[in-house]
Write a protein that holds these residues in place. Structure first.
Motif, mmCIF file in Angstrom:
data_model
loop_
_atom_site.group_PDB
_atom_site.id
_atom_site.type_symbol
_atom_site.label_atom_id
_atom_site.label_comp_id
_atom_site.label_asym_id
_atom_site.label_seq_id
_atom_site.Cartn_x
_atom_site.Cartn_y
_atom_site.Cartn_z
ATOM 1 N N LEU A 183 5.627 -0.543 2.970
ATOM 2 C CA LEU A 183 4.668 0.102 3.535
ATOM 3 C C LEU A 183 3.897 0.958 4.580
ATOM 4 C CD1 LEU A 183 3.396 -3.700 2.820
ATOM 5 C CD2 LEU A 183 3.405 -1.839 1.013
ATOM 6 N N ILE A 184 2.950 2.056 4.015
ATOM 7 C CA ILE A 184 2.205 2.179 4.877
ATOM 8 C C ILE A 184 1.094 2.111 5.611
ATOM 9 C CG2 ILE A 184 1.472 5.110 5.997
ATOM 10 C CD1 ILE A 184 3.223 5.453 3.065
ATOM 11 N N ILE A 185 1.127 1.512 7.070
ATOM 12 C CA ILE A 185 -0.012 0.801 7.474
ATOM 13 C C ILE A 185 -1.235 2.431 8.921
ATOM 14 C CG2 ILE A 185 0.905 -1.581 7.498
ATOM 15 C CD1 ILE A 185 1.767 -1.206 10.366
ATOM 16 N N GLY A 186 -1.995 1.459 8.781
ATOM 17 C CA GLY A 186 -2.564 2.260 10.281
ATOM 18 C C GLY A 186 -3.983 2.566 10.284
ATOM 19 N N ALA A 187 -4.826 2.809 11.242
ATOM 20 C CA ALA A 187 -5.604 2.591 11.287
ATOM 21 C C ALA A 187 -6.926 4.430 10.223
ATOM 22 C CB ALA A 187 -6.724 3.635 12.539
ATOM 23 N N ASN A 188 -8.174 3.734 9.842
ATOM 24 C CA ASN A 188 -8.635 4.597 9.019
ATOM 25 C C ASN A 188 -8.779 5.858 9.612
ATOM 26 O OD1 ASN A 188 -9.707 2.685 7.715
ATOM 27 N ND2 ASN A 188 -11.388 1.754 8.477
ATOM 28 N N GLY A 189 -7.999 6.742 8.968
ATOM 29 C CA GLY A 189 -7.942 8.531 9.407
ATOM 30 C C GLY A 189 -6.714 8.983 9.890
ATOM 31 N N ALA A 190 -6.097 7.638 9.466
ATOM 32 C CA ALA A 190 -4.670 7.884 9.954
ATOM 33 C C ALA A 190 -3.525 9.031 9.805
ATOM 34 C CB ALA A 190 -3.648 6.626 10.663
ATOM 35 N N GLY A 191 -3.993 9.021 8.401
ATOM 36 C CA GLY A 191 -2.641 9.683 7.561
ATOM 37 C C GLY A 191 -2.219 8.672 6.665
ATOM 38 N N LYS A 192 -3.025 7.414 6.091
ATOM 39 C CA LYS A 192 -1.520 6.664 5.350
ATOM 40 C C LYS A 192 -2.104 7.677 4.004
ATOM 41 C CE LYS A 192 -3.897 2.725 6.137
ATOM 42 N NZ LYS A 192 -5.035 4.060 7.003
ATOM 43 N N SER A 193 -3.244 7.914 3.107
ATOM 44 C CA SER A 193 -3.402 8.026 1.638
ATOM 45 C C SER A 193 -2.854 9.851 1.738
ATOM 46 C CB SER A 193 -4.591 7.807 1.705
ATOM 47 O OG SER A 193 -5.354 6.480 1.244
ATOM 48 N N THR A 194 -2.945 10.336 2.583
ATOM 49 C CA THR A 194 -2.752 11.810 2.820
ATOM 50 C C THR A 194 -1.272 12.528 2.851
ATOM 51 O OG1 THR A 194 -4.464 13.044 4.008
ATOM 52 C CG2 THR A 194 -2.360 14.324 4.745
ATOM 53 N N LEU A 195 -0.176 11.036 3.637
ATOM 54 C CA LEU A 195 1.363 11.263 3.561
ATOM 55 C C LEU A 195 1.689 10.885 1.917
ATOM 56 C CD1 LEU A 195 4.391 11.125 4.210
ATOM 57 C CD2 LEU A 195 3.479 8.904 5.723
ATOM 58 N N LEU A 244 2.095 3.825 -4.333
ATOM 59 C CA LEU A 244 0.605 2.365 -4.146
ATOM 60 C C LEU A 244 -0.150 2.877 -3.851
ATOM 61 C CD1 LEU A 244 2.659 -1.127 -4.852
ATOM 62 C CD2 LEU A 244 2.079 0.644 -6.796
ATOM 63 N N ASP A 245 -1.804 3.589 -3.357
ATOM 64 C CA ASP A 245 -2.598 3.325 -2.852
ATOM 65 C C ASP A 245 -2.969 2.611 -2.789
ATOM 66 O OD1 ASP A 245 -4.029 4.637 -1.375
ATOM 67 O OD2 ASP A 245 -4.606 6.183 -1.825
ATOM 68 N N GLU A 246 -3.395 1.819 -1.537
ATOM 69 C CA GLU A 246 -3.672 0.703 -1.444
ATOM 70 C C GLU A 246 -4.491 -0.039 -2.682
ATOM 71 O OE1 GLU A 246 -8.235 1.291 0.733
ATOM 72 O OE2 GLU A 246 -7.196 3.295 1.540
ATOM 73 N N PRO A 247 -3.135 -0.843 -3.227
ATOM 74 C CA PRO A 247 -3.330 -1.442 -4.514
ATOM 75 C C PRO A 247 -4.319 -2.478 -4.012
ATOM 76 C CG PRO A 247 -0.930 -1.681 -3.119
ATOM 77 C CD PRO A 247 -1.493 -1.001 -2.779
ATOM 78 N N LEU A 248 -4.716 -3.520 -3.668
ATOM 79 C CA LEU A 248 -4.664 -5.046 -2.795
ATOM 80 C C LEU A 248 -6.305 -4.389 -3.197
ATOM 81 C CD1 LEU A 248 -2.612 -6.172 -0.838
ATOM 82 C CD2 LEU A 248 -2.367 -6.556 -2.579
ATOM 83 N N THR A 249 -7.030 -3.319 -2.963
ATOM 84 C CA THR A 249 -8.748 -3.277 -2.460
ATOM 85 C C THR A 249 -9.446 -4.610 -3.322
ATOM 86 O OG1 THR A 249 -8.273 -0.778 -1.889
ATOM 87 C CG2 THR A 249 -10.415 -1.872 -2.770
ATOM 88 N N ARG A 305 14.087 -0.407 -7.714
ATOM 89 C CA ARG A 305 13.373 0.591 -7.391
ATOM 90 C C ARG A 305 12.302 1.100 -6.498
ATOM 91 N NH1 ARG A 305 9.556 0.691 -12.136
ATOM 92 N NH2 ARG A 305 10.466 -1.324 -13.872
ATOM 93 N N VAL A 306 12.714 2.162 -5.390
ATOM 94 C CA VAL A 306 11.811 2.955 -4.892
ATOM 95 C C VAL A 306 10.436 2.907 -4.900
ATOM 96 C CG1 VAL A 306 11.729 4.897 -2.882
ATOM 97 C CG2 VAL A 306 13.616 4.589 -4.657
ATOM 98 N N ILE A 307 9.270 1.557 -3.781
ATOM 99 C CA ILE A 307 8.241 1.185 -4.016
ATOM 100 C C ILE A 307 8.085 1.736 -2.407
ATOM 101 C CG2 ILE A 307 6.688 -0.719 -4.040
ATOM 102 C CD1 ILE A 307 7.953 -2.020 -5.660
ATOM 103 N N VAL A 308 6.678 2.409 -2.892
ATOM 104 C CA VAL A 308 6.264 2.989 -1.583
ATOM 105 C C VAL A 308 4.806 2.770 -1.668
ATOM 106 C CG1 VAL A 308 5.572 5.028 0.300
ATOM 107 C CG2 VAL A 308 7.422 4.708 -0.916
ATOM 108 N N GLY A 309 4.131 2.052 -0.129
ATOM 109 C CA GLY A 309 2.365 1.491 -0.877
ATOM 110 C C GLY A 309 1.645 1.623 0.499
ATOM 111 N N VAL A 310 0.676 1.671 0.638
ATOM 112 C CA VAL A 310 -0.484 1.750 1.529
ATOM 113 C C VAL A 310 -1.105 0.658 1.413
ATOM 114 C CG1 VAL A 310 -2.797 2.667 3.025
ATOM 115 C CG2 VAL A 310 -0.601 4.512 1.705
ATOM 116 N N VAL A 311 -1.087 -0.097 2.533
ATOM 117 C CA VAL A 311 -1.890 -1.557 2.639
ATOM 118 C C VAL A 311 -2.666 -2.165 4.065
ATOM 119 C CG1 VAL A 311 -0.666 -2.568 0.942
ATOM 120 C CG2 VAL A 311 0.052 -2.625 3.421
#
Length: 258
Positions: free
Chosen positions: A31-43, A166-171, A193-199
């Motif tokens: 899981l990729i975490i960070g503040a808004n604008g940190a680059g999570k969705s871009t990555l 997964l891009d913010e799947p819990l929204t 499986r390889v699972i990578v998500g932004v939360v």
């Protein structure tokens, strides 16, 4: 496995990702975490090939991401975006069948129908199969799309890992469905499986992630287990607020003083 080597991405003079080196392994939730604008969705979008890095390399298995054909990639890698709206009044079953498009040319066959049925059953959506997708709540729509991406990579492809991004799947999910979703991810991850998500929720990330990546201003601030990453120093730097951290069942539990 996904490997990222010296990845850089920028728009004009604005650097969004800098010197990113990571490895995402099969059988684990990363899981990729960070503040808004940190680059999570871009990555995540570079991993999805929606964005092309300025420099660096991404590999899926031993093959550079740039060398995959579109259909080849679609058979092994599914993406759940945070944008889930559809403009047409499709039945739920038809939306889930969209995940099978890379696997047939003209018409779905028995295998495709069986996969869709099984995917619907996995998310307790069988009763929704004939419902108009547009009449569903946001959370129900999110579950339908998760069934869709699961249907896309339902069966292993010989010689390949399977990837779920997964891009913010819990929204759009309430608390109950967030936990159900994450528990299902655990089960799916253990199927190699390889699972990578932004939360955004640090406590959910702490409880369910095997591997956390904390981004700050486009760079990796920390990468490792939840205990290694979710420290007072790292959280204070990344979010500009000092946390209170306790341990619960071997996992960090994070709160903030008002």
């Amino acid at each position: 496995m996904i490997t990222v080597h010296q990845l850089n991405y920028s728009i004009g003079n604005k650097v969004l990702l800098q010197d990113i080196n990571l490895r995402f392994e099969a059988g684990k939730i990363s899981l990729i975490i960070g503040a808004n604008g940190a680059g999570k969705s871009t990555l995540l979008k570079t991993l999805c090939r929606q964005l092309i890095p300025v420099s660096g390399e991404i590999k899926m298995g031993h093959k550079p991401l740039s060398q995959f054909g579109n259909n080849e990639l679609a058979r092994i890698r599914a993406v759940l975006s945070q944008h889930i709206d559809l403009a047409f009044p499709l039945r739920v079953e038809e939306v889930v069948m969209m995940g099978r498009y890379p696997h047939f040319n003209n018409r779905p066959d028995k295998i495709d129908y069986n996969v869709c049925k099984a995917a619907l059953e996995s998310f307790d959506l069988s009763a929704f199969a004939d419902r108009n997708y547009l009449t569903l709540s946001g959370g129900e729509k999110q579950l339908v799309h998760f069934a869709r991406v699961m249907a896309q990579t339902w069966h292993p492809q010989e010689g390949y890992d399977r990837y779920l991004l997964l891009d913010e799947p819990l929204t759009f999910l309430d608390i109950q469905h967030q936990y159900q979703f994450m528990k299902m991810l655990l089960k799916i991850a253990r199927e190699n499986r390889v699972i990578v998500g932004v939360v955004h929720d640090l406590n959910l990330a702490a409880q369910f992630a095997d591997h956390l990546v904390l981004l700050h201003q486009g760079k990796i601030l920390a990468s490792g287990t939840p205990t290694e990453v979710l420290t007072i120093s790292n959280i204070t730097t990344a979010f500009n607020i000092k946390p209170v951290i306790q341990e619960q069942h071997g996992k960090p539990l994070i709160s903030f003083s008002v």
